[in-house]
Design an enzyme around this catalytic site. Structure first.
Site, mmCIF file in Angstrom:
data_model
loop_
_atom_site.group_PDB
_atom_site.id
_atom_site.type_symbol
_atom_site.label_atom_id
_atom_site.label_comp_id
_atom_site.label_asym_id
_atom_site.label_seq_id
_atom_site.Cartn_x
_atom_site.Cartn_y
_atom_site.Cartn_z
ATOM 1 N N TYR A 48 53.016 13.126 37.046
ATOM 2 C CA TYR A 48 52.070 14.288 37.495
ATOM 3 C C TYR A 48 51.622 13.785 38.579
ATOM 4 C CZ TYR A 48 52.546 15.191 32.003
ATOM 5 O OH TYR A 48 53.594 15.575 31.088
ATOM 6 N N LYS A 107 42.907 21.255 23.639
ATOM 7 C CA LYS A 107 42.496 22.628 23.134
ATOM 8 C C LYS A 107 43.575 22.979 22.665
ATOM 9 C CE LYS A 107 40.066 21.478 27.884
ATOM 10 N NZ LYS A 107 40.454 20.738 28.829
ATOM 11 N N GLY A 137 35.624 20.833 29.048
ATOM 12 C CA GLY A 137 35.024 21.581 30.374
ATOM 13 C C GLY A 137 35.705 21.061 31.698
ATOM 14 N N SER A 139 37.792 20.870 34.525
ATOM 15 C CA SER A 139 37.780 19.377 34.519
ATOM 16 C C SER A 139 39.789 19.283 34.850
ATOM 17 C CB SER A 139 38.303 18.628 33.679
ATOM 18 O OG SER A 139 37.887 18.935 32.869
ATOM 19 N N ALA A 141 42.707 18.133 36.318
ATOM 20 C CA ALA A 141 43.511 16.375 36.019
ATOM 21 C C ALA A 141 43.411 16.303 36.718
ATOM 22 C CB ALA A 141 44.755 16.463 34.703
ATOM 23 N N LYS A 192 39.483 30.389 26.521
ATOM 24 C CA LYS A 192 39.339 30.436 28.393
ATOM 25 C C LYS A 192 41.257 30.192 28.287
ATOM 26 C CE LYS A 192 39.902 26.074 29.233
ATOM 27 N NZ LYS A 192 40.563 24.885 29.831
ATOM 28 N N ASP A 245 34.106 26.344 33.044
ATOM 29 C CA ASP A 245 35.494 26.345 32.514
ATOM 30 C C ASP A 245 36.681 27.657 32.247
ATOM 31 O OD1 ASP A 245 37.058 24.537 32.130
ATOM 32 O OD2 ASP A 245 37.358 24.275 29.353
ATOM 33 N N ARG A 256 47.352 25.992 35.169
ATOM 34 C CA ARG A 256 48.974 26.055 34.471
ATOM 35 C C ARG A 256 48.497 27.946 34.132
ATOM 36 N NH1 ARG A 256 50.314 21.102 30.280
ATOM 37 N NH2 ARG A 256 49.462 20.063 32.215
ATOM 38 N N ASN A 257 47.398 27.710 32.757
ATOM 39 C CA ASN A 257 47.768 29.105 31.937
ATOM 40 C C ASN A 257 47.787 30.389 33.124
ATOM 41 O OD1 ASN A 257 47.118 28.720 28.600
ATOM 42 N ND2 ASN A 257 46.594 27.661 30.431
#
Length: 329
Positions: A48, A107, A137, A139, A141, A192, A245, A256-257
């Protein structure tokens, strides 16, 4: 300083570990990916963050959950993809012989109960859970890892407990604000991601700012309706875990979504799934929320259309137009 175990060695778990290490806590990381565990022992997570180092090495990184439990952490952070929460906590509960606090940062919705994860987590852990807090919230990564200013919500039915957890993380670039609406925050957190897939599709198909803005407004409205139906507070939409968010996840390719939605519009759902190597939380949540919408006869054109595209192989060519046809006040 507190002893804190992180269940999951992904991007977000590693970013939170970095904050806690910066704040001089003892951090123990458990995961199932041997490469990530080996990296963490060398103060990195190259999958990552390439060769960028954590503030310092975690006190422990292990594939062995029992080894983590021997350190007797008082806080456990649930940072696995949501589809693995149940099996991870069942495994943990079998070996945990004392009460601890739990912090959920995953989530989504439980696909078995169709409800928020906090209810499932509390049920699985039973009397081994001293208290549960959800951190949620705007954020990414990677930005948190890079110490970019970030503000999220610390959510619990107990504000003193939420504040205690906030204090573990708060520093000059990361801030948690306490709220009580567990239901609203978690429903928004799940939806979301579904919204982000739809917004990714819309962004790929339309350059019009009018179109994108209208889609985001309609999605936010549908999220608010579902928050109410689940028993949450609509005012939570105004929190960091709400509009903050939603905006973050639905407008940037680091999501990524959102990126997955763009790919779906570009190559279709089958190829998008074949090309994707990451966990897409919104994909799983879509199926859950579509079932709720059907059972409760809810007018939710965006979420229904996303479901049709993802699970019924419907073309995205008229995605926005199909939604506009059935929007009802």
């Amino acid at each position: 300083m507190a002893k804190i175990a992180i269940l999951g060695t992904g991007a977000w778990g590693t970013a939170l570990a970095n904050i806690l290490l910066e704040n001089n806590h003892h951090v123990y990381m458990w995961g199932v990916d041997s490469k990530e565990i080996d990296d963490l022992k060398q103060q990195r997570n190259t999958k990552y963050y390439k060769n960028n180092k954590l503030i310092k090495k975690p006190d422990m990184a292990s594939l062995n959950l029992t080894e983590i439990l021997l350190q007797r952490p008082i806080f456990f952070i649930i940072a696995t993809p949501s589809i693995y929460i149940r099996e991870t906590l069942i495994k943990l509960s079998k070996h945990l012989n004392y009460k601890a606090y739990f912090i959920n940062v995953s989530k989504g919705l439980d696909p078995i109960t169709n409800d928020i994860w906090s209810k499932t987590i509390k049920k699985i852990l039973g009397n081994k859970n001293k208290g549960l807090v959800t951190l949620i919230g705007p954020s990414f990564a990677v930005e948190t890892f890079r110490q970019q200013p970030t503000m999220i919500n610390s959510v619990s039915v107990s504000i003193p407990l939420a504040r205690m957890v906030s204090l573990l993380f708060n520093n000059n670039h990361f801030k948690c604000i306490e709220i009580k609406d567990e239901i609203g925050a978690e429903i928004i957190g799940a939806l979301k991601n579904v919204t982000a897939i739809g917004m990714g599709i819309a962004y790929q198909l339309h350059t019009s700012i009018n179109t994108r803005a209208a889609m985001l407004a309609q999605c936010t409205k549908e999220i608010g309706n579902l928050v109410t139906i689940y028993g949450g507070e609509t005012k939570t939409i105004t929190q960091f875990c709400g509009i903050g968010d939603i905006y973050l996840t639905c407008t940037d390719e680091k999501s990524r979504n959102f990126s997955f939605g763009k790919l779906v519009a570009d190559v279709g759902i089958k190829k998008a799934l074949e090309h994707n190597q990451k966990t897409i939380e919104g994909f799983y949540a879509t199926k859950v929320i579509a079932k709720v919408i059907r059972e409760k006869h809810i007018n939710s054109p965006v979420f229904n259309e996303i479901f049709q595209v993802l699970f019924k192989n419907k073309s995205t060519s008229s995605f926005v137009k199909n939604i506009m046809k059935i929007i009802i006040e």
